[in-house]
Design a protein around this motif. Sequence first.
Motif, PDB file in Angstrom:
ATOM      1  N   VAL A  17       0.838  -1.195   0.000  1.00  0.00           N
ATOM      2  CA  VAL A  17       0.000   0.000   0.000  1.00  0.00           C
ATOM      3  C   VAL A  17       0.874   1.246   0.000  1.00  0.00           C
ATOM      4  CG1 VAL A  17      -1.905  -1.142   1.191  1.00  0.00           C
ATOM      5  CG2 VAL A  17      -0.144   0.013   2.535  1.00  0.00           C
ATOM      6  N   ASN A  18       0.294   2.328  -0.464  1.00  0.00           N
ATOM      7  CA  ASN A  18       0.955   3.636  -0.462  1.00  0.00           C
ATOM      8  C   ASN A  18       2.326   3.603  -1.142  1.00  0.00           C
ATOM      9  OD1 ASN A  18      -1.232   4.681   1.003  1.00  0.00           O
ATOM     10  ND2 ASN A  18      -0.272   4.193   2.972  1.00  0.00           N
ATOM     11  N   GLY A  19       2.413   2.875  -2.256  1.00  0.00           N
ATOM     12  CA  GLY A  19       3.642   2.842  -3.032  1.00  0.00           C
ATOM     13  C   GLY A  19       4.713   1.914  -2.522  1.00  0.00           C
ATOM     14  N   ALA A  20       4.413   1.111  -1.514  1.00  0.00           N
ATOM     15  CA  ALA A  20       5.411   0.192  -0.959  1.00  0.00           C
ATOM     16  C   ALA A  20       5.808  -0.864  -1.990  1.00  0.00           C
ATOM     17  CB  ALA A  20       4.871  -0.478   0.291  1.00  0.00           C
ATOM     18  N   THR A  21       7.073  -1.288  -1.951  1.00  0.00           N
ATOM     19  CA  THR A  21       7.554  -2.298  -2.891  1.00  0.00           C
ATOM     20  C   THR A  21       7.504  -3.707  -2.306  1.00  0.00           C
ATOM     21  OG1 THR A  21       9.822  -1.914  -2.131  1.00  0.00           O
ATOM     22  CG2 THR A  21       9.060  -0.647  -4.040  1.00  0.00           C
ATOM     23  N   THR A  22       7.299  -3.815  -0.993  1.00  0.00           N
ATOM     24  CA  THR A  22       7.194  -5.120  -0.344  1.00  0.00           C
ATOM     25  C   THR A  22       5.873  -5.213   0.411  1.00  0.00           C
ATOM     26  OG1 THR A  22       8.362  -4.314   1.623  1.00  0.00           O
ATOM     27  CG2 THR A  22       9.690  -5.359  -0.104  1.00  0.00           C
ATOM     28  N   SER A  23       5.404  -6.415   0.587  1.00  0.00           N
ATOM     29  CA  SER A  23       4.137  -6.635   1.291  1.00  0.00           C
ATOM     30  C   SER A  23       4.347  -6.553   2.798  1.00  0.00           C
ATOM     31  CB  SER A  23       3.558  -8.003   0.936  1.00  0.00           C
ATOM     32  OG  SER A  23       3.193  -8.046  -0.428  1.00  0.00           O
ATOM     33  N   SER A  24       3.329  -6.080   3.490  1.00  0.00           N
ATOM     34  CA  SER A  24       3.375  -5.976   4.950  1.00  0.00           C
ATOM     35  C   SER A  24       1.957  -6.031   5.479  1.00  0.00           C
ATOM     36  CB  SER A  24       4.057  -4.665   5.366  1.00  0.00           C
ATOM     37  OG  SER A  24       3.317  -3.556   4.885  1.00  0.00           O
ATOM     38  N   PRO A  25       1.785  -6.252   6.795  1.00  0.00           N
ATOM     39  CA  PRO A  25       0.439  -6.256   7.367  1.00  0.00           C
ATOM     40  C   PRO A  25      -0.225  -4.887   7.188  1.00  0.00           C
ATOM     41  CG  PRO A  25       2.018  -7.226   8.888  1.00  0.00           C
ATOM     42  CD  PRO A  25       2.806  -6.575   7.810  1.00  0.00           C
ATOM     43  N   VAL A  26      -1.517  -4.894   6.833  1.00  0.00           N
ATOM     44  CA  VAL A  26      -2.236  -3.637   6.621  1.00  0.00           C
ATOM     45  C   VAL A  26      -3.599  -3.702   7.298  1.00  0.00           C
ATOM     46  CG1 VAL A  26      -1.090  -3.064   4.455  1.00  0.00           C
ATOM     47  CG2 VAL A  26      -3.166  -4.450   4.412  1.00  0.00           C
TER      48      VAL A  26
END
Length: 282
Positions: A17-26
Amino acid sequence: VVCPTTTPCMAIGTGKVNGATTSSPVVLSGLAGGSGLAAVVPWIADSFNPVTVTTVASLSSITCPLTTKCLVAGTGALASPATSGALLLYGPTAGPLSAEFPLASSATVASISQVTCPSPTTCAALATNASGPVIFTLTINSTNNLADTWHSDAVPNGGGTVSTLSQVVCPAAGACLIMAAGTLSGSPAGFLISTTNLGGTPTTWAAAILPSQDQVLYFDDIDCSSGASGTCSAVGATPTGAVVLTSTTGPGASRGWSDQTPTGLSGTVALGVPIEIGNTSL
């Protein structure tokens, strides 16, 4: 996904999300036009308050005790003081979310598996730390951006050793039932743990007295009808087959539990594996 009213909804997951290049908890929030999930647009990623949390490693569950406040269980880290382990994110349905780091006997909690809130003021949470299972009672702060109060409750041993707490249901504001597992006299055993004063000072939990003829190895599921004195049922297994236990006086720990296993119910029992019922009439 949870929608405390027909307007705001929240969801947890993993993604970029928000332009991130890696996945993370949202954590996502959306605003419906009074039509629930069918009209939820757009979904917006909620922010985490950097003062209270620096890293969110995982998210496991979400519940909303108030229409304006939600709780998200997970794991993460805090920079100062250096703390890592289980956390509970809290905040308004549109964020930002701050973090609470619960402690049990001054020890960091490793994980929170479930949070349930039978009333707007009180919740029960199942957790674990290095010493074993933990039961928490939460007193909810009605201000959506302020932290809640955590109480670590004593876990009854049922005459044996309780090693895991796997499910909690609360049919009334002060009444809850927990499904647990452990050992009794050196053998695998299932336990039912209950309270009728959730939110008391302190909340007291007790192991239910189960029918003496049933050596329950484990439970698979529990549920209760609405009300402190409603009907609760638990399904599991004994060394000889499936078992159904019922209490018609709510989840209390008295001798209200009886064996209601249907005659002729047969099945294949294996420790640690859900029951496979071989009865075509069910």
